[in-house]
Scaffold this active site. Structure first.
Site, mmCIF file in Angstrom:
data_model
loop_
_atom_site.group_PDB
_atom_site.id
_atom_site.type_symbol
_atom_site.label_atom_id
_atom_site.label_comp_id
_atom_site.label_asym_id
_atom_site.label_seq_id
_atom_site.Cartn_x
_atom_site.Cartn_y
_atom_site.Cartn_z
ATOM 1 N N HIS A 63 37.082 42.935 33.314
ATOM 2 C CA HIS A 63 37.227 41.556 33.791
ATOM 3 C C HIS A 63 36.065 41.138 34.691
ATOM 4 O O HIS A 63 35.393 41.972 35.302
ATOM 5 C CB HIS A 63 38.527 41.420 34.599
ATOM 6 C CG HIS A 63 39.749 41.800 33.816
ATOM 7 N ND1 HIS A 63 40.921 42.202 34.419
ATOM 8 C CD2 HIS A 63 39.992 41.862 32.480
ATOM 9 C CE1 HIS A 63 41.829 42.482 33.490
ATOM 10 N NE2 HIS A 63 41.270 42.284 32.301
ATOM 11 N N LYS A 73 32.612 43.276 44.058
ATOM 12 C CA LYS A 73 33.830 44.020 44.419
ATOM 13 C C LYS A 73 33.471 45.366 45.051
ATOM 14 O O LYS A 73 32.506 46.009 44.658
ATOM 15 C CB LYS A 73 34.689 44.265 43.164
ATOM 16 C CG LYS A 73 35.248 42.988 42.563
ATOM 17 C CD LYS A 73 35.842 43.200 41.198
ATOM 18 C CE LYS A 73 36.211 41.863 40.569
ATOM 19 N NZ LYS A 73 36.451 41.980 39.119
ATOM 20 N N TYR A 133 40.820 46.655 46.569
ATOM 21 C CA TYR A 133 39.413 46.295 46.446
ATOM 22 C C TYR A 133 39.128 44.936 47.051
ATOM 23 O O TYR A 133 39.937 44.025 46.979
ATOM 24 C CB TYR A 133 38.940 46.360 44.989
ATOM 25 C CG TYR A 133 39.745 45.600 43.967
ATOM 26 C CD1 TYR A 133 40.975 46.079 43.524
ATOM 27 C CD2 TYR A 133 39.247 44.442 43.387
ATOM 28 C CE1 TYR A 133 41.697 45.406 42.560
ATOM 29 C CE2 TYR A 133 39.956 43.775 42.415
ATOM 30 C CZ TYR A 133 41.183 44.258 41.996
ATOM 31 O OH TYR A 133 41.898 43.583 41.023
ATOM 32 N N ASP A 170 44.378 41.687 27.799
ATOM 33 C CA ASP A 170 43.325 42.674 27.487
ATOM 34 C C ASP A 170 43.355 43.119 26.035
ATOM 35 O O ASP A 170 42.354 43.583 25.493
ATOM 36 C CB ASP A 170 43.434 43.858 28.446
ATOM 37 C CG ASP A 170 43.050 43.455 29.870
ATOM 38 O OD1 ASP A 170 43.394 44.189 30.816
ATOM 39 O OD2 ASP A 170 42.424 42.383 30.025
HETATM 40 C C1 LIG Z 1 43.140 39.120 39.796
HETATM 41 C C2 LIG Z 1 44.255 38.329 40.427
HETATM 42 C C3 LIG Z 1 45.466 38.165 39.792
HETATM 43 N N1 LIG Z 1 46.455 37.436 40.373
HETATM 44 C C4 LIG Z 1 47.744 37.316 39.678
HETATM 45 C C5 LIG Z 1 47.655 36.701 38.297
HETATM 46 C C6 LIG Z 1 48.732 37.401 37.514
HETATM 47 O O1 LIG Z 1 49.965 36.704 37.670
HETATM 48 C C7 LIG Z 1 48.871 38.763 38.184
HETATM 49 C C8 LIG Z 1 48.214 39.889 37.401
HETATM 50 O O2 LIG Z 1 46.879 39.496 37.121
HETATM 51 P P1 LIG Z 1 46.024 40.323 36.073
HETATM 52 O O3 LIG Z 1 46.871 40.715 34.908
HETATM 53 O O4 LIG Z 1 44.759 39.547 35.808
HETATM 54 O O5 LIG Z 1 45.688 41.657 36.914
HETATM 55 P P2 LIG Z 1 44.652 42.781 36.483
HETATM 56 O O6 LIG Z 1 44.760 43.043 35.016
HETATM 57 O O7 LIG Z 1 44.829 43.903 37.437
HETATM 58 O O8 LIG Z 1 43.247 42.082 36.731
HETATM 59 C C9 LIG Z 1 42.273 42.624 37.593
HETATM 60 O O9 LIG Z 1 41.726 43.721 36.908
HETATM 61 C C10 LIG Z 1 40.377 44.066 37.115
HETATM 62 C C11 LIG Z 1 40.313 45.562 37.308
HETATM 63 C C12 LIG Z 1 39.635 43.326 38.150
HETATM 64 O O10 LIG Z 1 38.615 43.784 38.652
HETATM 65 C C13 LIG Z 1 40.047 41.959 38.511
HETATM 66 O O11 LIG Z 1 40.176 41.827 39.924
HETATM 67 C C14 LIG Z 1 41.307 41.502 37.884
HETATM 68 O O12 LIG Z 1 40.965 40.839 36.671
HETATM 69 O O13 LIG Z 1 48.237 38.633 39.472
HETATM 70 C C15 LIG Z 1 46.306 36.833 41.623
HETATM 71 O O14 LIG Z 1 47.213 36.172 42.128
HETATM 72 N N2 LIG Z 1 45.096 36.979 42.263
HETATM 73 C C16 LIG Z 1 44.065 37.705 41.722
HETATM 74 O O15 LIG Z 1 42.987 37.826 42.360
#
Ligand SMILES: Cc1cn([C@H]2C[C@H](O)[C@@H](COP(=O)(O)OP(=O)(O)O[C@H]3O[C@H](C)C(=O)[C@H](O)[C@H]3O)O2)c(=O)[nH]c1=O
Length: 187
Positions: A63, A73, A133, A170
């Site tokens: 991402h 980050k 992070y 993803d």
């Molecule tokens: C990234 C983020 C997400 N969210 C909420 C949005 C969704 O409802 C929930 C899960 O989000 P997401 O599926 O995008 O989470 P990850 O798959 O862990 O995403 C992260 O994974 C990789 C490793 C990264 O480096 C990024 O910070 C980020 O993209 O958290 C928020 O409220 N704030 C945030 O900053």
């Protein structure tokens, strides 16, 4: 003095803060702006993220956020262990499409600094692994981008036994060849 290593991707650093152990355990400064600026990490971190992944083989990524909310980050693993990966997606970069990875764990205390212009992802190596992070810009979902974890042109060697656990987002991430990367290498 903390240990700092460069990686094959210029700007991506591995940092191992000092740990002061005693009969109770240890103490470490997980971040110190003055010290990290001295390492060339001038990012102004404004948001701390924390995620827990219950199962081994959970893969989050790759991402990034694009301008005007591109994020640098500083990643560390607070519990368990992950294999953390950064991919250079800056057009014109001599390392465009190349990756670097490292095991970050609660035990080794190693951190990865990933500048803006790189995609980030990780796979868990232990159950109930948690990462924390720092990000240099706020969450801006309208600027989020993703890359396929198994893009053959990037060729990341993930320490995986079988298929990873992925989010629905993803599963359908594009390949690098289909990404019109908005990041430009500025030397
Ligand atoms: C990234 C983020 C997400 N969210 C909420 C949005 C969704 O409802 C929930 C899960 O989000 P997401 O599926 O995008 O989470 P990850 O798959 O862990 O995403 C992260 O994974 C990789 C490793 C990264 O480096 C990024 O910070 C980020 O993209 O958290 C928020 O409220 N704030 C945030 O900053």
């Amino acid at each position: 003095m903390m240990n700092v290593k460069k990686t094959d991707l210029v700007g991506v650093l591995l940092i191992e803060p000092d740990r002061f152990g005693d009969h109770r355990g240890f103490f470490a400064e997980a971040y110190n702006q003055r010290l990290y600026v001295g390492l060339g990490i001038h990012a102004n971190f404004v948001q701390d993220n924390h995620s827990l992944s219950a199962s081994v083989g959970t893969l989050r990524g790759l991402h990034f956020q694009v301008s005007p909310h591109a994020q640098a980050k500083l990643v560390r693993c607070g519990r368990g262990a992950i294999f953390d990966v950064a991919v250079d997606i800056r057009r014109g970069s001599p390392t465009y499409g190349q990756w670097t990875g490292c095991k970050l764990s609660a035990a080794n205390g190693v951190q990865m600094f990933i500048p803006a212009g790189f995609a980030h992802g990780f796979v868990t190596l232990q159950p109930d692994s948690e990462i924390v992070y720092k990000c240099s810009d706020y969450y801006a979902p309208e600027t989020e981008g993703a890359l396929r974890w198994d893009d053959p042109t990037i060729g990341i060697i993930w320490p995986l036994q079988g298929d990873p656990i992925l989010s629905s987002k993803d599963v359908v991430a594009p390949s690098l060849v289909d990404l019109d990367s908005p990041f430009i290498f500025e030397g």
